[in-house]
Structures are given as C-alpha cells and as structure tokens.
Scaffold this motif. Sequence first.
Motif, PDB file in Angstrom:
ATOM      1  N   PRO A 180      -0.866   3.441  15.271  1.00  0.00           N
ATOM      2  CA  PRO A 180      -0.257   2.979  16.530  1.00  0.00           C
ATOM      3  C   PRO A 180      -1.258   2.422  17.534  1.00  0.00           C
ATOM      4  N   ARG A 181      -2.511   2.850  17.463  1.00  0.00           N
ATOM      5  CA  ARG A 181      -3.507   2.370  18.416  1.00  0.00           C
ATOM      6  C   ARG A 181      -4.262   1.135  17.920  1.00  0.00           C
ATOM      7  N   GLY A 182      -3.928   0.675  16.719  1.00  0.00           N
ATOM      8  CA  GLY A 182      -4.592  -0.527  16.223  1.00  0.00           C
ATOM      9  C   GLY A 182      -4.721  -0.542  14.711  1.00  0.00           C
ATOM     10  N   ASP A 183      -4.922  -1.732  14.173  1.00  0.00           N
ATOM     11  CA  ASP A 183      -5.062  -1.920  12.736  1.00  0.00           C
ATOM     12  C   ASP A 183      -6.523  -2.132  12.352  1.00  0.00           C
ATOM     13  N   ILE A 184      -6.845  -1.741  11.119  1.00  0.00           N
ATOM     14  CA  ILE A 184      -8.196  -1.900  10.587  1.00  0.00           C
ATOM     15  C   ILE A 184      -8.093  -2.656   9.266  1.00  0.00           C
ATOM     16  N   HIS A 200       1.901   0.964  -0.687  1.00  0.00           N
ATOM     17  CA  HIS A 200       2.104   1.470   0.668  1.00  0.00           C
ATOM     18  C   HIS A 200       2.009   2.993   0.663  1.00  0.00           C
ATOM     19  N   VAL A 201       1.069   3.524   1.428  1.00  0.00           N
ATOM     20  CA  VAL A 201       0.813   4.957   1.426  1.00  0.00           C
ATOM     21  C   VAL A 201       0.747   5.468   2.861  1.00  0.00           C
ATOM     22  N   LYS A 202       1.407   6.590   3.107  1.00  0.00           N
ATOM     23  CA  LYS A 202       1.357   7.255   4.406  1.00  0.00           C
ATOM     24  C   LYS A 202       0.219   8.275   4.367  1.00  0.00           C
ATOM     25  N   ILE A 203      -0.720   8.181   5.335  1.00  0.00           N
ATOM     26  CA  ILE A 203      -1.855   9.101   5.405  1.00  0.00           C
ATOM     27  C   ILE A 203      -1.908   9.655   6.823  1.00  0.00           C
ATOM     28  N   GLY A 204      -1.359  10.833   7.029  1.00  0.00           N
ATOM     29  CA  GLY A 204      -1.319  11.382   8.379  1.00  0.00           C
ATOM     30  C   GLY A 204      -0.594  10.428   9.315  1.00  0.00           C
ATOM     31  N   ASP A 205      -1.269  10.040  10.400  1.00  0.00           N
ATOM     32  CA  ASP A 205      -0.678   9.107  11.367  1.00  0.00           C
ATOM     33  C   ASP A 205      -0.910   7.648  10.979  1.00  0.00           C
ATOM     34  N   TYR A 206      -1.499   7.426   9.828  1.00  0.00           N
ATOM     35  CA  TYR A 206      -1.856   6.077   9.394  1.00  0.00           C
ATOM     36  C   TYR A 206      -0.946   5.607   8.263  1.00  0.00           C
ATOM     37  N   ASN A 207      -0.907   4.291   8.085  1.00  0.00           N
ATOM     38  CA  ASN A 207      -0.229   3.674   6.950  1.00  0.00           C
ATOM     39  C   ASN A 207      -1.199   2.728   6.266  1.00  0.00           C
ATOM     40  N   LEU A 208      -1.286   2.840   4.950  1.00  0.00           N
ATOM     41  CA  LEU A 208      -2.168   1.981   4.167  1.00  0.00           C
ATOM     42  C   LEU A 208      -1.352   0.979   3.364  1.00  0.00           C
ATOM     43  N   ASP A 209      -1.637  -0.290   3.565  1.00  0.00           N
ATOM     44  CA  ASP A 209      -1.092  -1.357   2.721  1.00  0.00           C
ATOM     45  C   ASP A 209      -2.256  -1.833   1.867  1.00  0.00           C
ATOM     46  N   SER A 210      -2.322  -1.325   0.645  1.00  0.00           N
ATOM     47  CA  SER A 210      -3.491  -1.611  -0.192  1.00  0.00           C
ATOM     48  C   SER A 210      -3.536  -3.057  -0.657  1.00  0.00           C
ATOM     49  N   GLU A 211      -2.364  -3.718  -0.719  1.00  0.00           N
ATOM     50  CA  GLU A 211      -2.346  -5.117  -1.137  1.00  0.00           C
ATOM     51  C   GLU A 211      -2.950  -6.010  -0.053  1.00  0.00           C
ATOM     52  N   LYS A 212      -2.625  -5.714   1.199  1.00  0.00           N
ATOM     53  CA  LYS A 212      -3.132  -6.512   2.316  1.00  0.00           C
ATOM     54  C   LYS A 212      -4.455  -5.976   2.859  1.00  0.00           C
ATOM     55  N   LEU A 213      -4.933  -4.860   2.288  1.00  0.00           N
ATOM     56  CA  LEU A 213      -6.174  -4.227   2.746  1.00  0.00           C
ATOM     57  C   LEU A 213      -6.075  -3.853   4.223  1.00  0.00           C
ATOM     58  N   ARG A 220     -17.891   5.302   7.207  1.00  0.00           N
ATOM     59  CA  ARG A 220     -16.970   4.324   7.786  1.00  0.00           C
ATOM     60  C   ARG A 220     -15.527   4.804   7.704  1.00  0.00           C
ATOM     61  N   LEU A 221     -15.140   5.425   6.590  1.00  0.00           N
ATOM     62  CA  LEU A 221     -13.777   5.930   6.461  1.00  0.00           C
ATOM     63  C   LEU A 221     -13.518   7.027   7.489  1.00  0.00           C
ATOM     64  N   ARG A 222     -14.506   7.883   7.710  1.00  0.00           N
ATOM     65  CA  ARG A 222     -14.337   8.930   8.724  1.00  0.00           C
ATOM     66  C   ARG A 222     -14.051   8.315  10.093  1.00  0.00           C
ATOM     67  N   LYS A 223     -14.771   7.252  10.437  1.00  0.00           N
ATOM     68  CA  LYS A 223     -14.577   6.595  11.725  1.00  0.00           C
ATOM     69  C   LYS A 223     -13.198   5.954  11.801  1.00  0.00           C
ATOM     70  N   TYR A 224     -12.732   5.394  10.685  1.00  0.00           N
ATOM     71  CA  TYR A 224     -11.427   4.749  10.678  1.00  0.00           C
ATOM     72  C   TYR A 224     -10.308   5.758  10.978  1.00  0.00           C
ATOM     73  N   PHE A 225     -10.503   7.013  10.525  1.00  0.00           N
ATOM     74  CA  PHE A 225      -9.457   8.028  10.679  1.00  0.00           C
ATOM     75  C   PHE A 225      -9.686   8.928  11.888  1.00  0.00           C
ATOM     76  N   ILE A 226     -10.472   8.495  12.832  1.00  0.00           N
ATOM     77  CA  ILE A 226     -10.848   9.332  13.969  1.00  0.00           C
ATOM     78  C   ILE A 226      -9.662   9.681  14.861  1.00  0.00           C
ATOM     79  N   GLU A 227      -8.596   8.871  14.811  1.00  0.00           N
ATOM     80  CA  GLU A 227      -7.439   9.110  15.672  1.00  0.00           C
ATOM     81  C   GLU A 227      -6.571  10.265  15.179  1.00  0.00           C
TER      82      GLU A 227
END
Length: 228
Positions: A148-152, A130-143, A200-207
């Motif tokens: 807050p605006r949606g999950d990827i 579990h990693v905090k990246i800016g406004d995002y949270n990464l659960d690497s086990e669950k991919l 693709r990663l850039r688009k994922y972090f656009i928020e």
Amino acid sequence: MKIKILLVEDDTDFGMILKQYLELEDFDVTWFQNPEDVVTILTSDFNFQIGILDIMMPNIDGFSLSKIILKEKPQFPILFLTAKNQKIDRLTGLKIGADDYIAKPCDPEELILRIKNILKRTSHSTLQMHVKIGDYNLDSEKLLLSHPRGDIRLTIREKDLLLYLLKHNHQMIKRDDILDTLWETNDYFTGRSLDVFISRLRKYFIEDPTIKIQSLRGIGFEIDFPEK
C-alpha cells in the motif's frame, strides 16, 4: 527453434570468435560492436532470449547498457563478460540484476554451460505468478512487489531468490543449498552476492515487521513469511 542471443562486444577479433563458436553450438547470434545500436532496437526488434554484454565498452559500458535494457525488458537474462578479474566488477553486475558473469578470455564450454543454466533457470518459475506475502503482493511475471505504501520493481535474481525462500517458508535454509540451486556455483563472489540480495529483500519488506529473514551465522537463513 534456435535460441536468439544478443552479443554486445566491441573487440572485433574476440566478438567474431565468440559469435562463430556460439553458432556452432546452434545458437542464433546477433552481434553488436556499438552498444548504442542496441538501444535503438529495444522497442522494436528486440526478440532475444539472453544477452551477453562486455563490460568495458566505449560510450556506453556494459553496466549502463544492462540498466537501459532491464528498464524496458525487466525479465531479460544477462551474462556479463569482463576482462578484469576484480571483485568490484562482479558484485556490481550482480547488484544490477545480471544473472551471471564470466571473465575473459573465457573457456567456451564453461560459457555454453552458463548460458544453458541461465536459460533453464529463467524458463520457468517454481511458484504461482501471484503470491500474497504478509502485507505485500508479488507478481512474479511482472517482477513487481506491491505494498500500500508503494511498489518495488524486482530484478530476475531477486524474484528467483524470493520464490526460493517462499518455497521453503518456515524452514532453515543452508547457504550452500541456495547457491547451488540459484547460482549453480559456490565461491566467495557468489556468497557475497547472496548476502547483498538477502539484505535487499529485508529492506523491501521493512513495512511488515512480521516478515523475517534471519541469518544463522555460518549456516544459512531462517525464513518466516506470514501467510495471510
């Protein structure tokens, strides 16, 4: 315990030869000639560590089958077999989330090496789950990359690349280092694939505009993930 391999190949002669060779290398191989049969076991007897899928198959092609598998088993590593040495095949497979590809007829030793490299790469992660990246949270086990605006939902390759970038946060990373570490090969196709995944990663972090993955032409990437 033997590594269990899912082999999906409709060509009888090639499938039999490949199965026998893999078994000689001490793998436990289950061979399907009909991809539709694989779909029927996804929720019951699917206990494989890696899949080897032919692309050109009747009814369900390898790309379509991989999408079905990854929907149920998002962390399942896949290696594509392709009879066509064409750019579109390779890039399409990598975009889907496959871990590697190899053209038929393939060199058996190269195939074994690629299988072992994939298994080694996917057997452990380099960071905490579990990693905090800016406004995002990464659960690497669950991919799962949450915002807050949606999950990827990430592919394994996207997760591995993201973890590698996080490991080298606030640094300049050479393209060659990423390719050698994650793809374990460095050619035109893997280079193009890396560019696709970075985009693709850039688009994922656009928020979150504070998260930056900047390209340094001909060199690599400069990474800046805020740690909140």
